[in-house]
Design a protein around this motif. Structure first.
Motif, PDB file in Angstrom:
ATOM      1  N   PRO A  65      51.908  43.837   4.346  1.00 26.06           N
ATOM      2  CA  PRO A  65      52.493  42.520   4.028  1.00 26.06           C
ATOM      3  C   PRO A  65      51.497  41.402   4.305  1.00 26.06           C
ATOM      4  O   PRO A  65      50.707  41.464   5.240  1.00 26.06           O
ATOM      5  CB  PRO A  65      53.700  42.441   4.967  1.00 26.06           C
ATOM      6  N   ASN A  66      51.539  40.373   3.481  1.00 27.36           N
ATOM      7  CA  ASN A  66      50.651  39.230   3.678  1.00 27.36           C
ATOM      8  C   ASN A  66      51.396  37.953   4.037  1.00 27.36           C
ATOM      9  O   ASN A  66      50.806  36.874   4.101  1.00 27.36           O
ATOM     10  CB  ASN A  66      49.798  38.985   2.427  1.00 27.36           C
ATOM     11  N   ARG A  67      52.714  38.070   4.253  1.00 28.18           N
ATOM     12  CA  ARG A  67      53.493  36.913   4.675  1.00 28.18           C
ATOM     13  C   ARG A  67      54.697  37.407   5.454  1.00 28.18           C
ATOM     14  O   ARG A  67      55.329  38.395   5.070  1.00 28.18           O
ATOM     15  CB  ARG A  67      53.947  36.089   3.469  1.00 28.18           C
ATOM     16  N   ASP A  91      49.784  41.183   7.794  1.00 27.11           N
ATOM     17  CA  ASP A  91      48.362  41.509   7.650  1.00 27.11           C
ATOM     18  C   ASP A  91      47.962  42.799   8.356  1.00 27.11           C
ATOM     19  O   ASP A  91      46.774  43.047   8.561  1.00 27.11           O
ATOM     20  CB  ASP A  91      47.471  40.362   8.156  1.00 27.11           C
ATOM     21  N   ARG A  92      48.930  43.627   8.717  1.00 25.79           N
ATOM     22  CA  ARG A  92      48.630  44.922   9.326  1.00 25.79           C
ATOM     23  C   ARG A  92      49.285  46.019   8.495  1.00 25.79           C
ATOM     24  O   ARG A  92      50.458  45.902   8.126  1.00 25.79           O
ATOM     25  CB  ARG A  92      49.127  44.989  10.769  1.00 25.79           C
ATOM     26  N   VAL A 150      52.011  44.181  -0.302  1.00 23.06           N
ATOM     27  CA  VAL A 150      51.073  44.850  -1.207  1.00 23.06           C
ATOM     28  C   VAL A 150      51.053  46.340  -0.878  1.00 23.06           C
ATOM     29  O   VAL A 150      50.555  46.737   0.183  1.00 23.06           O
ATOM     30  CB  VAL A 150      49.668  44.247  -1.087  1.00 23.06           C
ATOM     31  N   PRO A 151      51.584  47.212  -1.768  1.00 25.77           N
ATOM     32  CA  PRO A 151      51.542  48.659  -1.494  1.00 25.77           C
ATOM     33  C   PRO A 151      50.171  49.234  -1.791  1.00 25.77           C
ATOM     34  O   PRO A 151      49.372  48.652  -2.549  1.00 25.77           O
ATOM     35  CB  PRO A 151      52.605  49.214  -2.443  1.00 25.77           C
ATOM     36  N   GLU A 152      49.897  50.381  -1.209  1.00 27.23           N
ATOM     37  CA  GLU A 152      48.622  51.052  -1.455  1.00 27.23           C
ATOM     38  C   GLU A 152      48.529  51.552  -2.886  1.00 27.23           C
ATOM     39  O   GLU A 152      47.461  51.594  -3.474  1.00 27.23           O
ATOM     40  CB  GLU A 152      48.465  52.215  -0.472  1.00 27.23           C
ATOM     41  N   MET A 153      49.658  51.927  -3.472  1.00 26.33           N
ATOM     42  CA  MET A 153      49.724  52.303  -4.885  1.00 26.33           C
ATOM     43  C   MET A 153      51.081  51.897  -5.430  1.00 26.33           C
ATOM     44  O   MET A 153      52.062  51.841  -4.693  1.00 26.33           O
ATOM     45  CB  MET A 153      49.469  53.800  -5.084  1.00 26.33           C
ATOM     46  N   ASP A 154      51.117  51.606  -6.733  1.00 25.70           N
ATOM     47  CA  ASP A 154      52.361  51.158  -7.355  1.00 25.70           C
ATOM     48  C   ASP A 154      53.343  52.311  -7.562  1.00 25.70           C
ATOM     49  O   ASP A 154      54.557  52.127  -7.466  1.00 25.70           O
ATOM     50  CB  ASP A 154      52.074  50.479  -8.702  1.00 25.70           C
ATOM     51  N   ASP A 155      52.828  53.476  -7.892  1.00 30.07           N
ATOM     52  CA  ASP A 155      53.693  54.645  -8.079  1.00 30.07           C
ATOM     53  C   ASP A 155      52.913  55.891  -7.681  1.00 30.07           C
ATOM     54  O   ASP A 155      51.677  55.872  -7.604  1.00 30.07           O
ATOM     55  CB  ASP A 155      54.185  54.742  -9.530  1.00 30.07           C
ATOM     56  N   ARG A 156      53.656  56.963  -7.453  1.00 29.58           N
ATOM     57  CA  ARG A 156      53.032  58.220  -7.032  1.00 29.58           C
ATOM     58  C   ARG A 156      53.693  59.375  -7.754  1.00 29.58           C
ATOM     59  O   ARG A 156      54.906  59.343  -8.037  1.00 29.58           O
ATOM     60  CB  ARG A 156      53.164  58.420  -5.518  1.00 29.58           C
TER      61      ARG A 156
END
Length: 444
Positions: free
Chosen positions: A126-128, A71-72, A101-107
């Motif tokens: 990360p959420n877990r 969660d950070r 969870v990434p900030e964006m899927d691709d760049r």
């Protein structure tokens, strides 16, 4: 694999369709139409041939281990090697696990000319907690004329270690780690009725016969007394249950988590507090068998080893085996230690099994059993808000559960084991308070 881009479709719509219609409807215009259409197709074919070299010499490198906290927000450092030193437009992406969870899927980035190495930071949250892997990097480059794009995947392995989030928990117990007003104060060794042998001295009238060192007295020809010092360094073991009951979800202010998640976080916080007090911290995890065992030590490397054993620990759909656990402790732990069990004993069968198995180690070690307070397990008349028959039966069920836990507490107390029901939101602080109370009362 090459794929057409929007530019190719646009040029076909602007040139092929209009000139094909003109060549078919206007006599003599088909030669001009054929020149334009043929020129476009030639350019498209040449561009398709050149696109195969756009990813040559491009390599993606990821760090072997990336450490994140649940969660950070964290950062994945991506290094892109460009051996050709040519400027290139590159699109890159990764197949992140769903727990991260990434900030964006691709760049899409531009590799500068004459730069053999480019660095890119990829934010993700990360959420877990747990251990996850990235196996491949997915690349896409554009042809010189922009009609085609080539896509490829490259091996790019990276281990993502998501540790428990101790930031919020440490804020709640921050005052326990502070040393205010202790400038110039140093820890002194205290002589007294402890357990660690300090020295021998001449017998003084009034010394107990239990304190006389009989072998030394025989050698010297006169009574010699043993002097002990109070133990300053003690062994503290946290024993974490990862069986089926620890998978139950609990409500916290602003979040929802599992009992095992609270156990893992509290165990790591207690490890920090134990080292702060000069004790050695150890760890045991179990379910239907002993999962891991880290012997009590101190230091940052040892704390990291304990953390590495806990961050991949998840609930298992099995019943805990307390008999095997206590047999393991009996064989492995010879020195008297403080054993803090983090488990759930609100199941009557499990409670009986633990009470029977604990007799094997209760005389050798000091045992504290901590469980999360069950929801609704309160005395019958502790709540006046009863407005229906369902509320009444719910209070009766909670009273029966509360009564069973009280009986279990009395049974364990007779065996020298203390059972406590702790608040899930204050679990870490209450564990630290228990450890401090043991130190203050010199129960070990």
């Amino acid at each position: 694999m090459i794929v057409p881009r929007t530019r190719l479709l646009l040029w076909i719509a602007l040139i092929v369709l209009p000139f094909a219609a003109v060549g078919a409807t206007i006599p003599g215009a088909y030669l001009i139409a054929a020149v334009f259409v043929g020129g476009l197709f030639a350019a498209v074919l040449v561009d398709a041939f050149l696109v195969f070299g756009q990813l040559t010499g491009v390599r993606v490198q990821l760090p072997e281990i990336v450490r994140l906290q649940k969660d950070r927000p964290g950062v994945l450092e991506v290094r892109i090697h460009n051996d050709s030193l040519a400027a290139r437009l590159l699109r890159i992406g990764f197949a992140f696990p769903r727990e991260i969870v990434p900030e964006m899927d691709d760049r899409t980035i531009m590799l500068p000319a004459n730069a053999a190495l480019s660095r890119l930071d990829w934010p993700a949250t990360p959420n877990r907690r747990g251990q996850y892997f990235l196996e491949h990097a997915y690349l896409e480059a554009v042809s010189p004329l922009g009609f085609w794009a080539i896509r490829a995947s490259q091996p790019a392995r990276s281990e993502l270690r998501v540790y428990p989030n101790l930031f919020d928990e440490r804020k709640n117990v921050a005052a326990l780690f502070l040393r205010r007003g202790q400038l110039g104060i140093h820890a002194h060794r205290m002589a007294g009725q402890g357990r660690d042998f300090e020295k021998l001295r001449e017998y003084v009238s009034g010394d107990s016969y239990d304190e006389i060192h009989w072998k030394a007295s025989a050698k010297r020809g006169h009574p010699v007394t043993k002097v002990f010092q109070i133990e300053r360094t003690q062994e503290v073991y946290v024993i974490v249950d990862a069986s089926r009951l620890t998978a139950r979800e609990i409500d916290l202010p602003g979040s929802r988590t599992t009992a095992l998640e609270r156990f893992v976080t509290a165990a790591l916080i207690l490890g920090l507090a134990a080292e702060q007090q000069g004790d050695q911290f150890g760890l045991i995890t179990f379910s239907d068998r002993v999962l891991s065992f880290v012997r009590a030590k101190s230091g940052q490397a040892h704390y990291d080893a304990c953390r590495d054993q806990l961050y991949t620990l998840h609930p298992q759909s099995v019943t805990p085996d307390f008999d095997e656990l206590c047999s393991f402790i009996r064989l492995r732990l010879r020195k008297r230690a403080l054993l803090i069990f983090l488990t759930a004993l609100d199941d009557p069968m499990l409670a009986d099994n633990f009470a029977r198995a604990s007799e094997l180690i209760s005389r050798q070690h000091l045992i504290l059993v901590d469980m999360l307070q069950p929801v609704g397990a309160n005395p019958l008349f502790s709540d006046e808000n009863v407005s229906s028959v369902d509320d009444l039966y719910r209070r009766l069920g909670g009273h029966l559960q509360w009564n069973r836990l009280r009986e279990l507490e009395n049974v364990l107390r007779r065996r020298g084991v203390r059972l406590s029901q702790l608040d899930p939101a204050k679990l870490a602080a209450q564990l630290i308070a228990q450890h401090a109370d043991v130190k203050r009362r010199q129960l070990l």
